[in-house]
Design a protein around this motif. Sequence first.
Motif, PDB file in Angstrom:
ATOM      1  N   ALA A   1     -60.504 -47.413 -16.061  1.00 18.83           N
ATOM      2  CA  ALA A   1     -59.533 -46.659 -16.408  1.00 18.83           C
ATOM      3  C   ALA A   1     -58.082 -46.921 -15.447  1.00 18.83           C
ATOM      4  N   SER A   2     -57.294 -47.375 -16.554  1.00 19.84           N
ATOM      5  CA  SER A   2     -56.028 -47.610 -16.005  1.00 19.84           C
ATOM      6  C   SER A   2     -55.073 -46.797 -16.106  1.00 19.84           C
ATOM      7  N   LYS A   3     -53.720 -46.299 -15.531  1.00 20.44           N
ATOM      8  CA  LYS A   3     -52.385 -45.644 -16.225  1.00 20.44           C
ATOM      9  C   LYS A   3     -51.037 -46.120 -15.852  1.00 20.44           C
ATOM     10  N   GLY A   4     -50.239 -45.941 -16.273  1.00 23.32           N
ATOM     11  CA  GLY A   4     -49.097 -46.313 -15.633  1.00 23.32           C
ATOM     12  C   GLY A   4     -47.954 -44.996 -15.064  1.00 23.32           C
ATOM     13  N   VAL A   5     -47.462 -45.218 -14.369  1.00 24.05           N
ATOM     14  CA  VAL A   5     -47.181 -44.072 -13.021  1.00 24.05           C
ATOM     15  C   VAL A   5     -45.093 -43.940 -13.155  1.00 24.05           C
ATOM     16  N   SER A   6     -44.825 -42.971 -12.698  1.00 23.09           N
ATOM     17  CA  SER A   6     -42.914 -43.153 -13.040  1.00 23.09           C
ATOM     18  C   SER A   6     -42.515 -43.912 -11.938  1.00 23.09           C
ATOM     19  N   SER A   7     -43.240 -45.380 -11.901  1.00 25.34           N
ATOM     20  CA  SER A   7     -42.105 -46.410 -10.728  1.00 25.34           C
ATOM     21  C   SER A   7     -42.080 -47.089 -11.574  1.00 25.34           C
ATOM     22  N   GLY A   8     -42.899 -47.229 -13.260  1.00 28.75           N
ATOM     23  CA  GLY A   8     -43.144 -48.267 -13.609  1.00 28.75           C
ATOM     24  C   GLY A   8     -44.470 -48.875 -13.691  1.00 28.75           C
ATOM     25  N   ASP A   9     -44.658 -49.342 -12.402  1.00 28.26           N
ATOM     26  CA  ASP A   9     -46.386 -49.894 -12.109  1.00 28.26           C
ATOM     27  C   ASP A   9     -47.280 -49.489 -13.415  1.00 28.26           C
ATOM     28  N   ARG A  10     -48.478 -50.205 -13.569  1.00 28.90           N
ATOM     29  CA  ARG A  10     -50.354 -49.617 -13.447  1.00 28.90           C
ATOM     30  C   ARG A  10     -50.726 -49.757 -12.331  1.00 28.90           C
ATOM     31  N   VAL A  11     -51.166 -48.761 -12.319  1.00 33.84           N
ATOM     32  CA  VAL A  11     -52.556 -48.113 -11.109  1.00 33.84           C
ATOM     33  C   VAL A  11     -53.786 -48.362 -11.592  1.00 33.84           C
ATOM     34  N   THR A  12     -54.837 -48.752 -11.058  1.00 34.13           N
ATOM     35  CA  THR A  12     -55.818 -48.452 -11.291  1.00 34.13           C
ATOM     36  C   THR A  12     -56.980 -47.549 -10.507  1.00 34.13           C
TER      37      THR A  12
ATOM     38  N   GLY B   1     -69.227 -52.711   2.769  1.00 33.56           N
ATOM     39  CA  GLY B   1     -67.835 -52.809   2.895  1.00 33.56           C
ATOM     40  C   GLY B   1     -66.931 -52.390   1.217  1.00 33.56           C
ATOM     41  N   GLU B   2     -67.611 -51.926   0.695  1.00 28.89           N
ATOM     42  CA  GLU B   2     -66.668 -51.380  -0.780  1.00 28.89           C
ATOM     43  C   GLU B   2     -65.552 -49.678   0.037  1.00 28.89           C
ATOM     44  N   ASP B   3     -64.363 -49.666  -0.797  1.00 28.88           N
ATOM     45  CA  ASP B   3     -63.755 -49.314  -0.270  1.00 28.88           C
ATOM     46  C   ASP B   3     -63.538 -48.783  -1.719  1.00 28.88           C
ATOM     47  N   PRO B   4     -62.571 -47.046  -1.784  1.00 30.25           N
ATOM     48  CA  PRO B   4     -62.957 -46.606  -3.543  1.00 30.25           C
ATOM     49  C   PRO B   4     -62.952 -46.702  -4.171  1.00 30.25           C
ATOM     50  N   THR B   5     -61.517 -48.104  -4.904  1.00 31.06           N
ATOM     51  CA  THR B   5     -61.897 -48.507  -6.155  1.00 31.06           C
ATOM     52  C   THR B   5     -62.994 -49.818  -6.258  1.00 31.06           C
ATOM     53  N   ALA B   6     -63.520 -49.954  -5.801  1.00 30.86           N
ATOM     54  CA  ALA B   6     -64.600 -51.241  -5.302  1.00 30.86           C
ATOM     55  C   ALA B   6     -66.223 -50.139  -5.719  1.00 30.86           C
ATOM     56  N   ARG B   7     -66.614 -48.604  -4.874  1.00 26.82           N
ATOM     57  CA  ARG B   7     -67.903 -48.535  -5.476  1.00 26.82           C
ATOM     58  C   ARG B   7     -66.888 -47.460  -7.023  1.00 26.82           C
TER      59      ARG B   7
END
Length: 278
Positions: A186-197, A172-178
């Motif tokens: 790692a994480s980063k900011g995107v143009s929307s102003g959100d921070r994604v992992t 049941g692991e999705d790509p992020t969990a794997r």
Amino acid sequence: MRILLMALVLVLLSYQADLFAQTSIRLGSQGRTPSVANELRTWRNLEGRSIKARLRDYDGVTVKLDLGGRIYLLRKETLSPQDCAYLDAWLSRQPGTLATDKMPSLTDAHLATAPQLDLRAVEKMVHEVVNRERLKRKIRQLAWNDQVAGIARAHSEDMAKRDFFSHLNPEGEDPTARAVRQGWTASKGVSSGDRVTGLTENVGRVGRYHSFRREVKDGKVSRLIFRWYRADQLAEQIVNGWLNSPNHRDNLLDPERELEGIGLGVRREHIFVTQNLF
């Protein structure tokens, strides 16, 4: 009697929000030249560019166009969906054409005739084709990341080993969990102003052969001869399949993505491929 059956089979999965798509195309042809010139018509590629030309031949893979006596050879997958539908209909009307809904299962003897593939080389070829397509559209190139490639490769090999095809593994692991389980933080900011992992993912499964020929002796099929994809053809087939599916295309051409890893796994006649992007 020799009948050539052409088949392109590509199944794809794209992950951003549990998206699923699959495509299956099966064609048949003896590979002959039409006796009369076809109508003059407008042909368009996937970029929207067009030319007026006559169809001189099509064998299920390669399109031969006549532009005022100058011959152009194109791959079918570079043309618009409307042109592809026209080609399929044209091919079905040609003498000796045989369409099939069922491709033969490969025996161990058949597989023994398959060329050895350098999977790591094919992974890099897929990466190069992805960047070529981004460059065409003036989108920044993706850097290759060994850690992300390892995460992608582990998923493809897992799908091949345990015979499943999904973004979710049997646990049941999705790509992020794997990715997190394998040390991705790692994480980063995107143009929307959100921070994604986490990682975006495209997954595909492609057959190792693109066509086969039945040899018939005394009215019976004596053997099947397969035509296997070369490494560069596999890379093109994988990327073109993603480009022809809107959700995969969005992932592949996302300008917010900076790096990627490609991983392959093999199960008999199928190659599983995972593209993870960040």
